[in-house]
Design a protein around this motif. Structure first.
Motif, mmCIF file in Angstrom:
data_model
loop_
_atom_site.group_PDB
_atom_site.id
_atom_site.type_symbol
_atom_site.label_atom_id
_atom_site.label_comp_id
_atom_site.label_asym_id
_atom_site.label_seq_id
_atom_site.Cartn_x
_atom_site.Cartn_y
_atom_site.Cartn_z
ATOM 1 N N LEU A 67 -2.531 19.867 -0.058
ATOM 2 C CA LEU A 67 -3.739 19.409 0.628
ATOM 3 C C LEU A 67 -3.870 17.891 0.583
ATOM 4 C CD1 LEU A 67 -6.325 22.012 -0.683
ATOM 5 C CD2 LEU A 67 -5.814 21.590 1.724
ATOM 6 N N TYR A 68 -3.363 17.278 -0.477
ATOM 7 C CA TYR A 68 -3.540 15.849 -0.699
ATOM 8 C C TYR A 68 -2.292 15.028 -0.371
ATOM 9 C CZ TYR A 68 -7.323 17.992 -3.280
ATOM 10 O OH TYR A 68 -8.397 18.763 -3.625
ATOM 11 N N TRP A 69 -1.167 15.676 -0.112
ATOM 12 C CA TRP A 69 0.074 14.963 0.157
ATOM 13 C C TRP A 69 0.025 14.323 1.530
ATOM 14 C CZ3 TRP A 69 4.174 19.052 -1.690
ATOM 15 C CH2 TRP A 69 4.083 19.182 -3.078
ATOM 16 N N LYS A 70 0.653 13.174 1.630
ATOM 17 C CA LYS A 70 0.714 12.462 2.903
ATOM 18 C C LYS A 70 2.147 12.446 3.408
ATOM 19 C CE LYS A 70 -3.349 9.743 2.014
ATOM 20 N NZ LYS A 70 -3.989 8.446 2.090
ATOM 21 N N ASP A 71 2.287 12.560 4.720
ATOM 22 C CA ASP A 71 3.608 12.586 5.326
ATOM 23 C C ASP A 71 4.095 11.171 5.648
ATOM 24 O OD1 ASP A 71 2.213 11.807 7.577
ATOM 25 O OD2 ASP A 71 2.353 13.736 8.580
ATOM 26 N N TRP A 72 5.078 11.055 6.509
ATOM 27 C CA TRP A 72 5.696 9.769 6.825
ATOM 28 C C TRP A 72 4.752 8.779 7.487
ATOM 29 C CZ3 TRP A 72 5.025 13.027 10.724
ATOM 30 C CH2 TRP A 72 5.108 12.603 12.030
ATOM 31 N N ILE A 73 3.666 9.241 8.081
ATOM 32 C CA ILE A 73 2.682 8.332 8.669
ATOM 33 C C ILE A 73 1.365 8.371 7.881
ATOM 34 C CG2 ILE A 73 3.654 8.249 10.997
ATOM 35 C CD1 ILE A 73 1.526 10.315 11.831
#
Length: 195
Positions: free
Chosen positions: A107-113
Motif C-alpha cells: 500500500l505504501y510502496w512507490k513505483d518508478w514514478i
C-alpha cells in the motif's frame, strides 16, 4: 511446459492472460511448479498478470497467491507490485482486497514514478475507464487504519483516530471485508488500545 514463448512468457503467463479456469492453472502448476516464479520480458510473474487482466478470475489470483505468497512482493521492471498493477488496471475490489491481504506493505510502496497503488487507483485514464470509487475508498481506509494511533498528538488526536478507526471497521463490516478487519488488528498493534 518449460518452453519460453514470445516476450519470454511461459505457458502459465499466456493461460492467465487468456482467462483460463483456475483448474487449468492448477494443472499447469502441478506439472511445473517453477512456472509461478518465472518472469516475462517485463519482469512480471504470473501473479502480476492475474492482477492486471480483467479476464483472469479472482480464484486464479487467490490460487497463485497461495502457491507463491512471496509473489505479492515481487516487482516488475517498473517497480510495480501486483497491487500496483491491479489498481492501475481498475481491477475489482475483491482482487485489490486479496492483494492487500497478501502484502499490506505494498500500500505504501512507490513505483518508478513515485506512485502508490492508491494514487494509481485515483487516476482517471480515459483509455481504460474511470476510477472505481469503492476501490479508492477501501484503499484510503486500509492505508489509514494501518497507521492510526501511531502519532503522539494528545487527546484530540486520539479521539480523531478512534472515530476514524470505528468508521473504517464499520465500513469493512458492512461490505463483509473480514480480511480487512483481521489485517487491521494484526498489523496495527495500537488499534486495540485506541478503541
Amino acid at each position: 511446459l518449460k518452453e519460453k514463448l514470445s516476450g519470454k512468457r511461459n505457458v502459465l503467463h499466456y493461460a492467465i492472460a487468456e482467462g483460463v479456469d483456475v483448474e487449468i492453472v492448477k494443472y499447469l502448476i502441478t506439472q511445473n511448479p517453477n512456472l509461478v516464479l518465472e518472469v516475462d520480458s517485463f519482469n512480471a510473474i504470473p501473479l502480476h498478470l492475474a492482477s492486471t487482466y480483467p479476464s483472469s478470475s479472482l480464484s486464479v489470483l487467490n490460487h497463485l497467491s497461495t502457491v507463491y505468497p512471496e509473489g505479492a512482493k515481487c516487482l516488475d521492471n517498473k517497480l510495480l507490485t501486483p497491487l500496483h498493477r491491479a489498481c492501475r488496471s481498475r481491477a475489482s475490489i475483491q482482487k485489490v482486497q486479496a492483494l492487500i491481504e497478501a502484502c499490506p506493505e505494498a500500500l505504501y510502496w512507490k513505483d518508478w514514478i513515485q506512485t502508490t497503488p492508491l494514487e494509481w487507483a485515483e487516476r482517471v485514464d480515459h483509455r481504460l475507464s474511470d476510477s472505481i470509487p469503492e476501490v479508492i475508498e477501501m484503499l484510503e481506509m486500509m492505508t489509514d487504519i494501518l497507521v492510526l494511533g501511531s502519532k503522539e498528538g494528545g487527546d484530540e488526536e486520539d479521539n480523531h483516530d478512534k472515530y476514524r478507526a470505528q468508521q473504517i471497521l464499520l465500513y469493512f463490516r458492512s461490505i463483509n471485508y473480514w480480511g480487512g478487519i483481521r489485517l487491521s488488528f494484526a498489523r496495527n498493534i495500537k488499534l486495540m488500545a485506541l478503541l
